[in-house]
Design a protein around this motif. Structure first.
Motif, mmCIF file in Angstrom:
data_model
loop_
_atom_site.group_PDB
_atom_site.id
_atom_site.type_symbol
_atom_site.label_atom_id
_atom_site.label_comp_id
_atom_site.label_asym_id
_atom_site.label_seq_id
_atom_site.Cartn_x
_atom_site.Cartn_y
_atom_site.Cartn_z
ATOM 1 N N LYS A 129 15.650 -16.507 0.514
ATOM 2 C CA LYS A 129 14.606 -15.341 0.638
ATOM 3 C C LYS A 129 14.880 -14.735 -0.823
ATOM 4 O O LYS A 129 15.848 -14.531 -1.195
ATOM 5 N N THR A 130 13.525 -14.292 -1.160
ATOM 6 C CA THR A 130 13.530 -13.105 -2.235
ATOM 7 C C THR A 130 13.906 -11.652 -1.551
ATOM 8 O O THR A 130 13.336 -11.341 -0.674
ATOM 9 N N ARG B 166 10.561 -15.357 4.034
ATOM 10 C CA ARG B 166 10.665 -15.412 2.498
ATOM 11 C C ARG B 166 10.891 -14.529 1.756
ATOM 12 O O ARG B 166 11.146 -14.330 0.323
ATOM 13 N N PHE B 167 10.991 -13.089 2.427
ATOM 14 C CA PHE B 167 11.297 -11.823 1.524
ATOM 15 C C PHE B 167 11.618 -10.971 2.606
ATOM 16 O O PHE B 167 11.384 -10.753 3.775
ATOM 17 N N ASP C 235 16.291 -13.461 -6.540
ATOM 18 C CA ASP C 235 15.499 -14.768 -5.870
ATOM 19 C C ASP C 235 16.165 -15.252 -4.851
ATOM 20 O O ASP C 235 17.295 -15.014 -4.376
ATOM 21 N N ILE D 192 5.876 -8.099 -5.639
ATOM 22 C CA ILE D 192 6.569 -8.969 -4.600
ATOM 23 C C ILE D 192 5.886 -10.219 -4.222
ATOM 24 O O ILE D 192 6.585 -11.361 -4.099
ATOM 25 N N ILE E 100 7.451 -13.960 -4.769
ATOM 26 C CA ILE E 100 7.796 -14.903 -3.824
ATOM 27 C C ILE E 100 6.834 -16.204 -3.804
ATOM 28 O O ILE E 100 6.780 -17.471 -2.870
#
Length: 220
Positions: free
Chosen positions: A100-101, A132-133, A190, A214, A218
């Motif tokens: 994940k970011t 992913r974030f 990252d 953001i 990503i």
């Protein structure tokens, strides 16, 4: 070490708060004293972080407006030895967020700019949080969890988890790396745990500028 860059405070309200709180002009961050010995050394892993340079280059045009204070480090290095505790009290590192970011934020209830930006961090997580974030806010109040829990409840934070380090060692660790000199401090990391960029001071994390940053990080 990163090169310091004056924060462009995101709102007149924050400017007023900074003045009342006695914030150092140009930094808009609450300074705190170092305590303890730090909780681990940052790992240098140039090979592992090679792709991070590409991310930093990609988002460079997005470091403007409300997030203009974000600065890329001289070296994109891993920060996976930084430790703190999860909501269950168990120790965690950034390895727990591999893939994940992460927007990693240090804050305290006694830090007025931190309190002001928390709803914006909550809004950012609510809108962009995914597999992913994730926004990872780590509270560094001393004592037990009751005060930070009560504060988050009072302001209606419902998308962020409570992470804690009541020893302040996580701040000291980042301070020794030249990444933290006051609160709030925010790092963009990252999926491999490599530092993309960092800033000290508050920002409007629910702004279009922040969202664009953001999304750029990503790759969406």
């Amino acid at each position: 070490m990163t090169t310091r860059k004056s924060l462009r405070v995101p709102s007149l309200k924050l400017i007023g708060i900074a003045a009342v709180a006695g914030i150092v002009a140009g930094a808009a961050a609450v300074y705190i004293r170092e305590a303890g010995s730090g909780n681990g050394r940052t790992q240098t892993a140039s090979g592992e972080c090679a792709a991070t340079k590409e991310i930093a280059a990609r988002i460079a045009p997005l470091l403007k407006g409300q997030v203009a204070a974000m600065v890329a480090p001289d070296e994109h290095r891993r920060l996976t030895t930084v430790s703190f505790k999860g909501g269950d009290g168990k120790s965690m590192t950034l390895d727990n967020f591999a893939g994940k970011t992460v927007l990693f934020n240090l804050w305290a209830t006694w830090c007025v700019p931190c309190r002001e930006e928390m709803p914006a961090l909550n809004a950012l997580e609510k809108e962009l949080g995914s597999d992913r974030f994730q926004v990872v806010p780590v509270n560094i109040d001393t004592g037990d969890d009751e005060k930070p829990k009560a504060f988050l409840s009072e302001i209606g934070v419902n998308a962020l988890q409570l992470y804690r380090d009541n020893t302040i060692e996580v701040f000291n660790s980042l301070k020794k790396e030249g990444l933290a000199f006051g609160l709030p401090v925010t790092l963009l990391i990252d999926g491999k745990g490599c530092l993309i960029s960092a800033m000290n001071g508050p920002a409007a994390w629910d702004s279009d500028d922040a969202k664009a940053l953001i999304k750029g990080a990503i790759g969406s």
